[in-house]
Design an enzyme around this catalytic site. Structure first.
Site, PDB file in Angstrom:
ATOM      1  N   HIS A 282      23.308  11.115  33.607  1.00  0.00           N
ATOM      2  CA  HIS A 282      23.676  10.601  32.288  1.00  0.00           C
ATOM      3  C   HIS A 282      25.188  10.683  32.015  1.00  0.00           C
ATOM      4  O   HIS A 282      25.858   9.672  31.789  1.00  0.00           O
ATOM      5  CB  HIS A 282      22.950  11.404  31.206  1.00  0.00           C
ATOM      6  CG  HIS A 282      21.467  11.475  31.373  1.00  0.00           C
ATOM      7  ND1 HIS A 282      20.651  10.401  31.121  1.00  0.00           N
ATOM      8  CD2 HIS A 282      20.646  12.487  31.751  1.00  0.00           C
ATOM      9  CE1 HIS A 282      19.391  10.755  31.327  1.00  0.00           C
ATOM     10  NE2 HIS A 282      19.359  12.013  31.709  1.00  0.00           N
ATOM     11  N   ASP A 283      25.700  11.905  31.959  1.00  0.00           N
ATOM     12  CA  ASP A 283      27.048  12.107  31.418  1.00  0.00           C
ATOM     13  C   ASP A 283      28.171  11.434  32.212  1.00  0.00           C
ATOM     14  O   ASP A 283      29.139  10.952  31.602  1.00  0.00           O
ATOM     15  CB  ASP A 283      27.320  13.608  31.264  1.00  0.00           C
ATOM     16  CG  ASP A 283      26.406  14.244  30.226  1.00  0.00           C
ATOM     17  OD1 ASP A 283      25.913  13.520  29.345  1.00  0.00           O
ATOM     18  OD2 ASP A 283      26.178  15.466  30.297  1.00  0.00           O
TER      19      ASP A 283
ATOM     20  N   PHE B   2      18.230  13.414  23.724  1.00  0.00           N
ATOM     21  CA  PHE B   2      18.556  14.812  23.410  1.00  0.00           C
ATOM     22  C   PHE B   2      19.856  14.973  22.605  1.00  0.00           C
ATOM     23  O   PHE B   2      19.868  15.631  21.556  1.00  0.00           O
ATOM     24  CB  PHE B   2      18.637  15.625  24.715  1.00  0.00           C
ATOM     25  CG  PHE B   2      18.997  17.072  24.515  1.00  0.00           C
ATOM     26  CD1 PHE B   2      18.055  17.984  24.057  1.00  0.00           C
ATOM     27  CD2 PHE B   2      20.280  17.529  24.781  1.00  0.00           C
ATOM     28  CE1 PHE B   2      18.386  19.319  23.865  1.00  0.00           C
ATOM     29  CE2 PHE B   2      20.619  18.864  24.589  1.00  0.00           C
ATOM     30  CZ  PHE B   2      19.666  19.758  24.133  1.00  0.00           C
TER      31      PHE B   2
ATOM     32  N   ASP C 135      27.151  17.046  32.825  1.00  0.00           N
ATOM     33  CA  ASP C 135      28.467  17.198  32.190  1.00  0.00           C
ATOM     34  C   ASP C 135      29.491  17.608  33.263  1.00  0.00           C
ATOM     35  O   ASP C 135      30.602  17.064  33.315  1.00  0.00           O
ATOM     36  CB  ASP C 135      28.459  18.313  31.135  1.00  0.00           C
ATOM     37  CG  ASP C 135      27.423  18.096  30.052  1.00  0.00           C
ATOM     38  OD1 ASP C 135      27.777  17.684  28.950  1.00  0.00           O
ATOM     39  OD2 ASP C 135      26.235  18.346  30.326  1.00  0.00           O
TER      40      ASP C 135
ATOM     41  N   THR D  81      29.929  14.559  25.858  1.00  0.00           N
ATOM     42  CA  THR D  81      28.741  14.432  26.704  1.00  0.00           C
ATOM     43  C   THR D  81      27.652  15.424  26.269  1.00  0.00           C
ATOM     44  O   THR D  81      26.770  15.766  27.045  1.00  0.00           O
ATOM     45  CB  THR D  81      29.105  14.641  28.189  1.00  0.00           C
ATOM     46  OG1 THR D  81      29.792  15.892  28.319  1.00  0.00           O
ATOM     47  CG2 THR D  81      29.983  13.520  28.696  1.00  0.00           C
TER      48      THR D  81
HETATM   49  C1  BDR Z   1      21.743  14.480  27.910  1.00  0.00           C
HETATM   50  O1  BDR Z   1      21.059  15.690  27.634  1.00  0.00           O
HETATM   51  C2  BDR Z   1      21.598  16.743  28.393  1.00  0.00           C
HETATM   52  O2  BDR Z   1      20.584  17.582  28.873  1.00  0.00           O
HETATM   53  C3  BDR Z   1      22.418  16.101  29.489  1.00  0.00           C
HETATM   54  O3  BDR Z   1      23.515  16.932  29.834  1.00  0.00           O
HETATM   55  C4  BDR Z   1      22.860  14.799  28.869  1.00  0.00           C
HETATM   56  O4  BDR Z   1      24.073  14.946  28.168  1.00  0.00           O
HETATM   57  C5  BDR Z   1      20.746  13.446  28.408  1.00  0.00           C
HETATM   58  O5  BDR Z   1      19.753  13.212  27.446  1.00  0.00           O
HETATM   59 CA    CA Z   2      25.423  16.922  28.396  1.00  0.00          CA
END
Ligand code: BDR
Ligand code: CA
Length: 308
Positions: A239-240, A166, A17, A125
């Site tokens: 990811h974010d 998640f 993030d 995010t």
């Molecule tokens: C997501 O889960 C969080 O732990 C990370 O910040 C991301 O947004 C990935 O699955």
């Molecule tokens: Ca995140």
């Protein structure tokens, strides 16, 4: 030059993030109007404190508001194994340099939308709790939202369970509200974010940039890389930041329009994002990224920060 796109950053920092926010602040194409925290990687108290510290580091002077303390219906679920007990373990960060907004997240987001002359992009995010609460409380403001560019889900697989990613698993009811809202959605799920891999050669390039933000970002990446290597990844999946790349460098991404539906009931599949073309599309789903172009973008972004 066109006016920058107003954006609201909503997240649970969290290493990735924080790096997403670093990209957003560095881009002349975006104008950060507010930052809101959400309960996800850690408790709302910790993610809010982290959001304030990240804003202090990056020089983001937009108001920061605390988000919902728990998902809409589910019990809170955190991820200390990924981001540490603080939610943002690793380098020492500056303390917050501004008080929290007196508004809570939904009130602040609504105010920004009401006051903006042009439609605003939302960049969630973390779990979609605050965004769903905003849409429920203020359906009249949907037309002020240009797009929701979110990190969450995965069409082909999950990471927290075999079926669920998640952010969606933590609050599937919220995700369902968002995906059924009719607001334009860009979804950056695991399909693309696990291709946004960062390796030691990348964070060493970033470290060499040498300014304080570059050093912290390199340390965050090294921390994130270490954890992911231990669980079998070849690099750190960032990811974010892909949710921000979608707004500033969509040319780096390959995507497809799909109907995405959220499983809220399944015994094994709660939180799954089911993508298909049997109904009209409600999301542009990113599937691939030019990895080297993404790494270059991170280096360019950290290079825009000064010594202060
Ligand atoms: C997501 O889960 C969080 O732990 C990370 O910040 C991301 O947004 C990935 O699955
Ligand atoms: Ca995140």
């Amino acid at each position: 030059m066109e006016k920058p796109l107003p954006v609201l950053l909503d997240g649970d920092p969290g290493h990735d993030d924080a790096i997403a926010w670093m990209l957003a602040k560095a881009s002349p194409l975006l104008d950060i109007r507010a930052v809101t925290s959400v309960c996800g990687n850690q408790t709302i108290e910790k993610t809010t404190y982290n959001a304030q510290r990240v804003c202090a580091l990056l020089g983001i002077d937009a108001p920061v508001a605390m988000g919902k303390p728990a998902p809409l219906l589910a019990e809170p679920m955190n991820a200390p194994s990924v981001h540490g007990q603080s939610g943002l373990d690793g380098p020492v960060l500056p303390e917050p340099n501004a008080p929290l907004s007196s508004l809570r997240s939904v009130e602040l987001m609504a105010k920004v939308l009401q006051e903006s002359e042009t439609p605003v992009a939302l960049v969630p995010t973390g779990p979609l709790t605050n965004i769903a609460a905003l849409l429920l409380a203020h359906p009249e403001l949907k037309e002020k939202i240009k797009v929701i560019s979110l990190m969450g889900g995965g069409i082909t697989h999950g990471n927290w369970t075999p079926a669920a990613e998640f952010n969606i698993l933590v609050d599937p009811e919220a995700a369902k509200i968002v995906f059924e809202s009719g607001v334009p959605i860009v979804m950056s799920g695991l399909d693309v974010t696990e291709r946004a891999l960062i390796f030691p050669k990348d964070f060493e390039r970033i470290r060499k940039v040498g300014n304080p933000v570059a050093r912290v970002v390199a340390d965050w990446l090294e921390f994130f890389y270490g954890f992911h290597r231990e669980i079998g990844y070849t690099g750190a999946p960032l990811h974010d930041p892909v949710a921000v790349v979608s707004l500033i460098r969509p040319d780096l991404l390959t995507s497809k329009r799909l109907c995405v539906e959220i499983e809220t009931q399944g015994e094994y599949c709660r939180g799954a994002t089911i993508g298909h073309d049997r109904k009209p599309a409600n999301a542009l789903v990113n599937f691939d990224i030019d990895r080297d172009g993404f790494a270059d973008l991170l280096v360019e972004a950290v290079s825009t920060y000064g010594e202060g």
